[in-house]
Design a protein around this motif. Structure first.
Motif, PDB file in Angstrom:
ATOM      1  N   UNK A 174      37.113  38.153  39.200  1.00  0.00           N
ATOM      2  CA  UNK A 174      37.260  38.456  40.617  1.00  0.00           C
ATOM      3  C   UNK A 174      35.965  38.266  41.371  1.00  0.00           C
ATOM      4  N   UNK A 175      36.051  38.342  42.696  1.00  0.00           N
ATOM      5  CA  UNK A 175      34.882  38.211  43.559  1.00  0.00           C
ATOM      6  C   UNK A 175      34.203  39.551  43.813  1.00  0.00           C
ATOM      7  N   UNK A 176      34.858  40.653  43.434  1.00  0.00           N
ATOM      8  CA  UNK A 176      34.320  41.997  43.607  1.00  0.00           C
ATOM      9  C   UNK A 176      34.263  42.665  42.233  1.00  0.00           C
ATOM     10  N   UNK A 179      36.880  45.317  41.691  1.00  0.00           N
ATOM     11  CA  UNK A 179      38.298  44.987  41.857  1.00  0.00           C
ATOM     12  C   UNK A 179      38.603  43.673  41.130  1.00  0.00           C
ATOM     13  N   UNK A 180      38.460  43.687  39.810  1.00  0.00           N
ATOM     14  CA  UNK A 180      38.740  42.496  39.016  1.00  0.00           C
ATOM     15  C   UNK A 180      40.241  42.357  38.787  1.00  0.00           C
ATOM     16  N   UNK A 181      40.683  41.119  38.672  1.00  0.00           N
ATOM     17  CA  UNK A 181      42.108  40.827  38.494  1.00  0.00           C
ATOM     18  C   UNK A 181      42.369  40.386  37.053  1.00  0.00           C
ATOM     19  N   UNK A 182      43.407  40.918  36.444  1.00  0.00           N
ATOM     20  CA  UNK A 182      43.812  40.491  35.109  1.00  0.00           C
ATOM     21  C   UNK A 182      44.433  39.096  35.216  1.00  0.00           C
ATOM     22  N   UNK A 183      43.715  38.079  34.745  1.00  0.00           N
ATOM     23  CA  UNK A 183      44.194  36.702  34.854  1.00  0.00           C
ATOM     24  C   UNK A 183      44.909  36.230  33.595  1.00  0.00           C
ATOM     25  N   UNK A 184      44.552  36.799  32.454  1.00  0.00           N
ATOM     26  CA  UNK A 184      45.196  36.396  31.195  1.00  0.00           C
ATOM     27  C   UNK A 184      45.179  37.579  30.240  1.00  0.00           C
ATOM     28  N   UNK A 185      46.289  37.814  29.559  1.00  0.00           N
ATOM     29  CA  UNK A 185      46.359  38.915  28.609  1.00  0.00           C
ATOM     30  C   UNK A 185      46.895  38.440  27.272  1.00  0.00           C
ATOM     31  N   UNK A 198      34.019  26.108  44.139  1.00  0.00           N
ATOM     32  CA  UNK A 198      32.573  25.846  44.172  1.00  0.00           C
ATOM     33  C   UNK A 198      31.864  26.807  45.123  1.00  0.00           C
ATOM     34  N   UNK A 199      30.558  26.986  44.860  1.00  0.00           N
ATOM     35  CA  UNK A 199      29.683  27.790  45.731  1.00  0.00           C
ATOM     36  C   UNK A 199      30.268  29.176  45.989  1.00  0.00           C
ATOM     37  N   UNK A 200      30.600  29.881  44.918  1.00  0.00           N
ATOM     38  CA  UNK A 200      31.176  31.219  45.057  1.00  0.00           C
ATOM     39  C   UNK A 200      30.662  32.115  43.947  1.00  0.00           C
ATOM     40  N   UNK A 201      30.477  33.392  44.282  1.00  0.00           N
ATOM     41  CA  UNK A 201      30.104  34.393  43.292  1.00  0.00           C
ATOM     42  C   UNK A 201      31.367  34.931  42.614  1.00  0.00           C
ATOM     43  N   UNK A 202      31.292  35.103  41.286  1.00  0.00           N
ATOM     44  CA  UNK A 202      32.398  35.671  40.514  1.00  0.00           C
ATOM     45  C   UNK A 202      31.860  36.756  39.578  1.00  0.00           C
ATOM     46  N   UNK A 216      38.321  48.274  23.614  1.00  0.00           N
ATOM     47  CA  UNK A 216      36.964  48.390  24.147  1.00  0.00           C
ATOM     48  C   UNK A 216      36.797  47.402  25.291  1.00  0.00           C
ATOM     49  N   UNK A 217      35.909  47.732  26.214  1.00  0.00           N
ATOM     50  CA  UNK A 217      35.659  46.877  27.374  1.00  0.00           C
ATOM     51  C   UNK A 217      34.229  46.378  27.355  1.00  0.00           C
ATOM     52  N   UNK A 218      34.052  45.103  27.688  1.00  0.00           N
ATOM     53  CA  UNK A 218      32.718  44.545  27.814  1.00  0.00           C
ATOM     54  C   UNK A 218      32.064  45.036  29.100  1.00  0.00           C
ATOM     55  N   UNK A 219      30.808  44.701  29.282  1.00  0.00           N
ATOM     56  CA  UNK A 219      30.165  44.909  30.572  1.00  0.00           C
ATOM     57  C   UNK A 219      30.765  43.930  31.585  1.00  0.00           C
ATOM     58  N   UNK A 220      30.501  44.156  32.860  1.00  0.00           N
ATOM     59  CA  UNK A 220      30.918  43.229  33.908  1.00  0.00           C
ATOM     60  C   UNK A 220      29.730  42.339  34.254  1.00  0.00           C
ATOM     61  N   UNK A 221      29.866  41.029  34.045  1.00  0.00           N
ATOM     62  CA  UNK A 221      28.789  40.080  34.322  1.00  0.00           C
ATOM     63  C   UNK A 221      29.127  39.248  35.559  1.00  0.00           C
ATOM     64  N   UNK A 222      28.091  38.948  36.338  1.00  0.00           N
ATOM     65  CA  UNK A 222      28.274  38.122  37.523  1.00  0.00           C
ATOM     66  C   UNK A 222      27.645  36.756  37.359  1.00  0.00           C
ATOM     67  N   UNK A 223      28.163  35.760  38.075  1.00  0.00           N
ATOM     68  CA  UNK A 223      27.628  34.403  38.051  1.00  0.00           C
ATOM     69  C   UNK A 223      28.011  33.710  39.355  1.00  0.00           C
ATOM     70  N   UNK A 224      27.461  32.518  39.578  1.00  0.00           N
ATOM     71  CA  UNK A 224      27.750  31.758  40.790  1.00  0.00           C
ATOM     72  C   UNK A 224      28.041  30.302  40.418  1.00  0.00           C
TER      73      UNK A 224
END
Length: 227
Positions: A174-176, A179-185, A198-202, A216-224
């Motif tokens: 997600x962009x926030x 407020x992450x979205x479950x995209x694949x389970x 392109x040119x977006x933070x995730x 268990x849950x991983x940490x939340x990592x950001x990238x662009x």
């Protein structure tokens, strides 16, 4: 006084006045034990419910003192201890999974550095199903700017379980970060290819699940993403 002497004194005064203050930052500590992604072998059993665990790390350059942080992964509660030494015995609940790290501090400049985060499982009185360790997010790395291939990117992570019974993953994006979205389970592989803008933070995280239903849950990592 000669003019050239006055000029020399004035030049020296400016040099001293313009000299920048040097800020000293300590090196991050190098952890020794308990070992990462393993069951703890340095504990002393005190009762059926408690064990003393000996935490050790290497001395860090320019460090005046250290802060040891131990986190109960299930409850997300922390124990924080300050010490001048490079080891600390701590009494913990048995049969739980913990993460830990050490912060080195240089008091004169109030600077600090943080070590890597390690995890371990403290065996309980009866061996039961272990929780999987939180997934280690490999690609993209935290705060990395990535290039897309035909608008797509392959996410990769790794995970460990002492029982070796990991069966599936849930992938969130997600962009926030809140407020992450479950995209694949129920993914059986530790990778997934997705289309990104392109040119977006995730932000992303991975949930790991074993055959006993432990999660268990991983940490939340950001990238662009690049243009």
């Amino acid at each position: 006084m000669k003019l050239e002497n006055l000029f020399l004194i004035f030049t020296l005064f400016l040099a001293i006045a313009c000299e920048k203050e040097v800020i000293i930052t300590p090196d991050p500590p190098l952890l020794i034990g308990p070992e990462n992604n393993n069951s703890c072998t340095s504990e002393t059993i005190i009762t059926s419910q408690k064990s003393q665990v000996n935490f050790r790390w290497q001395a860090a350059l320019n460090a005046d003192e250290y802060e040891l942080v131990i986190r109960d992964i299930q409850t997300n509660s922390d124990i924080q201890l300050n010490t001048f030494r490079t080891f600390s015995p701590v009494v913990l609940d048995r049969g739980k999974q913990y993460s830990w790290w050490v912060i080195s501090k240089y008091n004169a400049d109030q600077t600090f550095s943080k070590s890597r985060i390690w995890t371990f499982y403290l065996e309980g009185p009866q061996k039961s199903s272990h929780f999987p360790f939180p997934a280690n997010l490999l690609n993209p790395k935290s705060n990395e700017q990535i290039s897309l291939n035909d608008g797509k990117y392959i996410f990769i992570w790794e995970s460990t379980d002492l029982d070796e019974d990991i069966i599936e993953y849930d992938f969130y994006l997600g962009a926030d970060p809140d407020e992450l979205t479950l995209l694949a389970e129920r993914l059986s592989l530790n990778s997934i290819e997705l289309s990104l803008n392109p040119n977006q933070f995730y932000y992303w995280k991975v949930i790991t699940r074993d055959s006993e239903g432990n999660v268990s849950s991983s940490t939340v990592n950001g990238f662009k993403t690049s243009f």
